[in-house]
Design a protein around this motif. Structure first.
Motif, PDB file in Angstrom:
ATOM      1  N   ALA A  27      -9.463   5.706  -1.808  1.00  0.00           N
ATOM      2  CA  ALA A  27      -8.251   6.509  -1.617  1.00  0.00           C
ATOM      3  C   ALA A  27      -7.185   5.695  -0.889  1.00  0.00           C
ATOM      4  O   ALA A  27      -6.011   5.694  -1.280  1.00  0.00           O
ATOM      5  N   GLY A  28      -7.596   4.986   0.153  1.00  0.00           N
ATOM      6  CA  GLY A  28      -6.652   4.159   0.905  1.00  0.00           C
ATOM      7  C   GLY A  28      -6.096   3.015   0.087  1.00  0.00           C
ATOM      8  O   GLY A  28      -4.902   2.699   0.163  1.00  0.00           O
ATOM      9  N   PHE A  30      -5.733   2.951  -3.204  1.00  0.00           N
ATOM     10  CA  PHE A  30      -4.780   3.500  -4.156  1.00  0.00           C
ATOM     11  C   PHE A  30      -3.509   3.985  -3.455  1.00  0.00           C
ATOM     12  O   PHE A  30      -2.448   4.046  -4.069  1.00  0.00           O
ATOM     13  N   GLU A  31      -3.602   4.317  -2.161  1.00  0.00           N
ATOM     14  CA  GLU A  31      -2.383   4.643  -1.420  1.00  0.00           C
ATOM     15  C   GLU A  31      -1.472   3.423  -1.343  1.00  0.00           C
ATOM     16  O   GLU A  31      -0.250   3.540  -1.473  1.00  0.00           O
ATOM     17  N   TRP A  34       0.361   3.247  -4.630  1.00  0.00           N
ATOM     18  CA  TRP A  34       1.501   4.139  -4.871  1.00  0.00           C
ATOM     19  C   TRP A  34       2.677   3.837  -3.967  1.00  0.00           C
ATOM     20  O   TRP A  34       3.824   4.041  -4.359  1.00  0.00           O
ATOM     21  N   SER A  56      -1.594   5.868  -9.360  1.00  0.00           N
ATOM     22  CA  SER A  56      -2.146   5.565  -8.038  1.00  0.00           C
ATOM     23  C   SER A  56      -2.148   6.781  -7.123  1.00  0.00           C
ATOM     24  O   SER A  56      -3.121   7.012  -6.398  1.00  0.00           O
ATOM     25  N   ILE A  57      -1.088   7.567  -7.138  1.00  0.00           N
ATOM     26  CA  ILE A  57      -1.030   8.706  -6.216  1.00  0.00           C
ATOM     27  C   ILE A  57      -2.047   9.776  -6.602  1.00  0.00           C
ATOM     28  O   ILE A  57      -2.737  10.337  -5.750  1.00  0.00           O
ATOM     29  N   THR A  59      -4.844   9.275  -8.306  1.00  0.00           N
ATOM     30  CA  THR A  59      -6.168   8.706  -8.052  1.00  0.00           C
ATOM     31  C   THR A  59      -6.468   8.676  -6.557  1.00  0.00           C
ATOM     32  O   THR A  59      -7.581   8.995  -6.130  1.00  0.00           O
ATOM     33  N   SER A  60      -5.470   8.323  -5.764  1.00  0.00           N
ATOM     34  CA  SER A  60      -5.634   8.291  -4.314  1.00  0.00           C
ATOM     35  C   SER A  60      -6.023   9.663  -3.771  1.00  0.00           C
ATOM     36  O   SER A  60      -6.972   9.799  -2.992  1.00  0.00           O
ATOM     37  N   LEU A  64      -9.478  10.920  -1.954  1.00  0.00           N
ATOM     38  CA  LEU A  64      -9.377  11.526  -0.626  1.00  0.00           C
ATOM     39  C   LEU A  64     -10.025  12.910  -0.632  1.00  0.00           C
ATOM     40  O   LEU A  64     -10.774  13.251   0.287  1.00  0.00           O
ATOM     41  N   TYR A  80      -7.536   6.968   6.153  1.00  0.00           N
ATOM     42  CA  TYR A  80      -6.796   6.877   4.881  1.00  0.00           C
ATOM     43  C   TYR A  80      -5.396   6.309   5.096  1.00  0.00           C
ATOM     44  O   TYR A  80      -4.988   5.360   4.424  1.00  0.00           O
ATOM     45  N   GLY A  84      -3.766   2.495   4.091  1.00  0.00           N
ATOM     46  CA  GLY A  84      -2.505   2.395   3.373  1.00  0.00           C
ATOM     47  C   GLY A  84      -1.440   1.647   4.160  1.00  0.00           C
ATOM     48  O   GLY A  84      -0.731   0.796   3.618  1.00  0.00           O
TER      49      GLY A  84
END
Length: 124
Positions: A27-28, A30-31, A34, A56-57, A59-60, A64, A80, A84
Motif C-alpha cells: 500500500a505504501g 503504491f502511495e 500515485w 496506483s491510488i 491499488t494502494s 491498505l 502507510y 509514502g
C-alpha cells in the motif's frame, strides 16, 4: 487493477501474520506511485501518468484496506503515510532535483525510526 489481480495468488499462499504487513508495505509503495503520478499527469493531459495515478491510488487503498483487517488503524496509517512520504522525498531528490541536505536526510531517518518503533511495539 491488474497489479492487484497479479498479487492475489501470492496473498493466498503466504502466512496471514506476515501478509498483513506485506499488504501494508505494498500500500505504501503504491502511495509513492500515485503521488509521483499526481505530479506528472499535468492536469490529466499526460495519459500515461494519469493512468499510473489512478491505478496506483486504487491499488494502494486496496492493500491498505486488506492490512487494516488486522493491523490497528493508527499503526497502519502512520506506517502507510511514512512509506509514502519517505519514498516520495527520496524520489524527489533523485529524479526531480529536490535538495538532499543533511538535515532533510536526518528527518527522513527520524521518520524511519518512528516506523520501526511502531512495528516493534505493535501486537500484530
Amino acid at each position: 487493477m491488474l497489479c492487484v489481480f497479479m498479487l492475489l495468488p501470492l496473498q493466498r499462499n503466504l502466512n496471514t501474520k506476515y501478509m498483513n504487513w506485506i499488504n501494508l508495505l505494498l500500500a505504501g509503495l503504491f502511495e509513492i506511485g500515485w503521488t509521483i503520478g499526481l505530479k506528472q499527469m499535468d492536469n490529466h493531459k499526460n495519459i500515461l501518468w494519469t493512468a499510473i495515478f489512478y491505478i496506483s491510488i486504487v491499488t494502494s487503498f486496496y492493500f491498505l484496506q486488506q492490512a487494516l483487517k488486522v493491523i490497528p488503524i493508527g499503526t497502519a496509517y502512520a506506517i502507510y503515510t511514512s512509506i509514502g512520504a519517505v519514498g516520495t522525498v527520496i524520489i524527489g531528490m533523485i529524479f526531480f532535483k529536490e535538495p538532499a541536505t543533511l538535515i532533510r536526510i536526518g528527518f527522513i531517518l527520524l521518520i524511519i525510526t518512528g516506523v520501526i518503533g511502531l512495528k516493534l511495539t505493535s501486537t500484530h
